[in-house]
Design a protein around this motif. Structure first.
Motif, PDB file in Angstrom:
ATOM      1  N   PRO A  41       6.772  10.823  -9.581  1.00  0.00           N
ATOM      2  CA  PRO A  41       7.733  10.771 -10.461  1.00  0.00           C
ATOM      3  C   PRO A  41       7.319  11.156 -11.609  1.00  0.00           C
ATOM      4  N   LEU A 152      16.161  15.716  -5.869  1.00  0.00           N
ATOM      5  CA  LEU A 152      15.729  14.288  -6.107  1.00  0.00           C
ATOM      6  C   LEU A 152      16.477  13.822  -7.194  1.00  0.00           C
ATOM      7  N   ILE A 153      16.119  14.386  -8.516  1.00  0.00           N
ATOM      8  CA  ILE A 153      16.794  14.286  -9.599  1.00  0.00           C
ATOM      9  C   ILE A 153      18.209  14.501  -9.531  1.00  0.00           C
ATOM     10  N   THR A 156      19.718  11.623  -7.889  1.00  0.00           N
ATOM     11  CA  THR A 156      19.860  10.703  -8.672  1.00  0.00           C
ATOM     12  C   THR A 156      20.732  10.497  -9.661  1.00  0.00           C
ATOM     13  N   LEU A 160      24.171   7.852  -9.529  1.00  0.00           N
ATOM     14  CA  LEU A 160      24.644   6.889 -10.654  1.00  0.00           C
ATOM     15  C   LEU A 160      25.958   7.214 -11.214  1.00  0.00           C
ATOM     16  N   SER A 175      27.444  12.123  -3.043  1.00  0.00           N
ATOM     17  CA  SER A 175      26.061  12.574  -3.838  1.00  0.00           C
ATOM     18  C   SER A 175      25.357  13.580  -3.181  1.00  0.00           C
ATOM     19  N   VAL A 253      14.469   7.171  -2.769  1.00  0.00           N
ATOM     20  CA  VAL A 253      15.047   7.179  -4.122  1.00  0.00           C
ATOM     21  C   VAL A 253      16.516   6.498  -4.143  1.00  0.00           C
ATOM     22  N   MET A 254      17.297   7.042  -2.971  1.00  0.00           N
ATOM     23  CA  MET A 254      18.530   6.350  -3.001  1.00  0.00           C
ATOM     24  C   MET A 254      18.486   4.763  -2.783  1.00  0.00           C
ATOM     25  N   ILE A 257      17.864   3.529  -6.188  1.00  0.00           N
ATOM     26  CA  ILE A 257      19.077   3.508  -7.103  1.00  0.00           C
ATOM     27  C   ILE A 257      20.059   2.391  -6.768  1.00  0.00           C
ATOM     28  N   VAL A 262      14.615   2.088  -9.816  1.00  0.00           N
ATOM     29  CA  VAL A 262      14.304   3.368 -10.173  1.00  0.00           C
ATOM     30  C   VAL A 262      13.190   3.394 -11.348  1.00  0.00           C
ATOM     31  N   VAL A 264      12.447   4.533 -13.849  1.00  0.00           N
ATOM     32  CA  VAL A 264      12.711   5.503 -15.036  1.00  0.00           C
ATOM     33  C   VAL A 264      11.769   5.681 -15.997  1.00  0.00           C
ATOM     34  N   TYR A 267       9.603   8.493 -14.863  1.00  0.00           N
ATOM     35  CA  TYR A 267      10.197   9.798 -15.258  1.00  0.00           C
ATOM     36  C   TYR A 267      10.217  10.082 -16.730  1.00  0.00           C
TER      37      TYR A 267
END
Length: 358
Positions: A41, A152-153, A156, A160, A175, A253-254, A257, A262, A264, A267
């Protein structure tokens, strides 16, 4: 690139292991866990930050390049003299692609509304451009593409947006559907960069290469879809025989979220560091160090050894030796490895089919 990988496993990891808090040490039990929980990440964040910083630093050059292309297209309008594809085709493709993303998002699930579909498509189009810059620069410099991280981003961001007012299953389906289209679009940037690099070596005309990409971009997805169906029927994707690490990473990742878990801050921290490296004036060091964080260490180590061998070869035999002998031999090694892998896969599939038929 090598420095990024060595920093991860020979400086940052030991420091965190000995002086980090208990919460930090819980995510660092093995090198694989370190990469999954921390370096991956952080590397993705660094790639994004470095790309944004690079775009800002290079904006005058980008503006000048578009102005030159526009002037060139106007000057050589109606002739075959211009080496580049007309800009109006690029603008038309962006517009049609955005409309296609809106339609795709809107038809993906029954719960989707038109404003939400338009929002997903708009952000998706912007991300295709940003991620396309990242992937192109990475492929141009190293021949490796961080496509999975960029996807992935994208997923994500889309989740969201989608999960606000939608059920979890609908948010995931919409998504992933739109994210797959974004992934394919980003991959075209990688493919085009490789084509242009090869074409430069062989004297190809960029305009014709670009036309070929436009005309043939639909063929790859169809072939890959059929191949994936065949592999899934034969081995089951995600099984021990046919592992799917990127799909597993996407599922993780899903899940994070949907459960509001996540990372964050990782990142964000990576983005800040990548941005600072990009505006440092040291060229593309931000993207290269980020790739060192992002890629598995055995790739970083192999790449570093190859560079050291090349540097030693140039020092002893001169650069002409590398072009006459080293590069052709290296190209043969890469092609040979790919042929062995493909041949092995075909042999295993044929053996299974023959055994099943018998």
């Amino acid at each position: 690139f090598g420095a990024g990988g060595f920093l991860c496993y020979f400086l940052i990891a030991p420091i965190l292991q000995y002086v980090g808090s208990p919460g930090v040490q819980e995510i660092l039990p093995t090198p694989g866990e370190m990469r999954k929980n921390l370096f991956l990440p952080s590397g993705i964040g660094m790639l994004i930050g470095a790309a944004l910083g690079g775009i800002i630093m290079a904006f005058p050059l980008i503006r000048s390049a578009f102005k030159s292309l526009r002037n060139s297209n106007q000057r050589f309008a109606g002739t075959q003299t211009n080496d580049e594809m007309p800009l109006w085709m690029l603008y038309a493709a962006v517009g049609l692609g955005s409309i296609a993303l809106i339609v795709l998002a809107y038809l993906s699930v029954d719960e989707m509304t038109l404003p939400r579909a338009a929002g997903m498509a708009l952000l998706g189009t912007l991300w295709i451009w940003v991620a396309g810059v990242i992937v192109s620069e990475c492929v141009g410099r190293t021949n490796w593409s961080p496509l999975s991280g960029m996807t992935l981003i994208a997923v994500t961001i889309l989740i969201l947006i989608a999960k606000a007012g939608m059920s979890a299953p609908a948010a995931i389906v919409s998504s992933i559907t739109v994210g797959a289209a974004i992934c394919l679009a980003i991959s075209q940037a990688s493919d085009m960069m490789l084509d242009l690099k090869s074409g430069y070596l062989t004297g190809a005309i960029p305009r014709r290469q670009q036309y070929a990409q436009y005309l043939g971009c639909w063929l790859g997805p169809l072939l890959v879809i059929m191949l994936m169906i065949a592999l899934n029927n034969q081995y089951e994707i995600g099984s021990k025989t046919l592992p799917a690490p990127q799909a597993t990473a996407l599922a993780t990742v899903m899940d994070g979220i949907l459960n509001d878990n996540v990372p964050v801050y990782r990142y964000a921290a990576g983005s800040g560091l990548g941005f600072l490296l990009a505006i440092s004036g040291l060229g593309g060091i931000g993207v290269l160090v980020a790739l060192g964080f992002y890629m598995p260490f055995h790739i970083v180590l192999t790449y570093t050894i190859g560079n050291l061998i090349r540097m030693g070869s140039d020092a002893v035999f001169g650069s002409s030796f590398a072009h006459r002998v080293g590069i052709p031999v290296a190209a043969g090694l890469m092609i040979g490895e790919a042929l062995v892998d493909v041949g092995n896969a075909l042999f295993r599939i044929g053996s299974q089919l023959f055994a099943g038929g018998a």
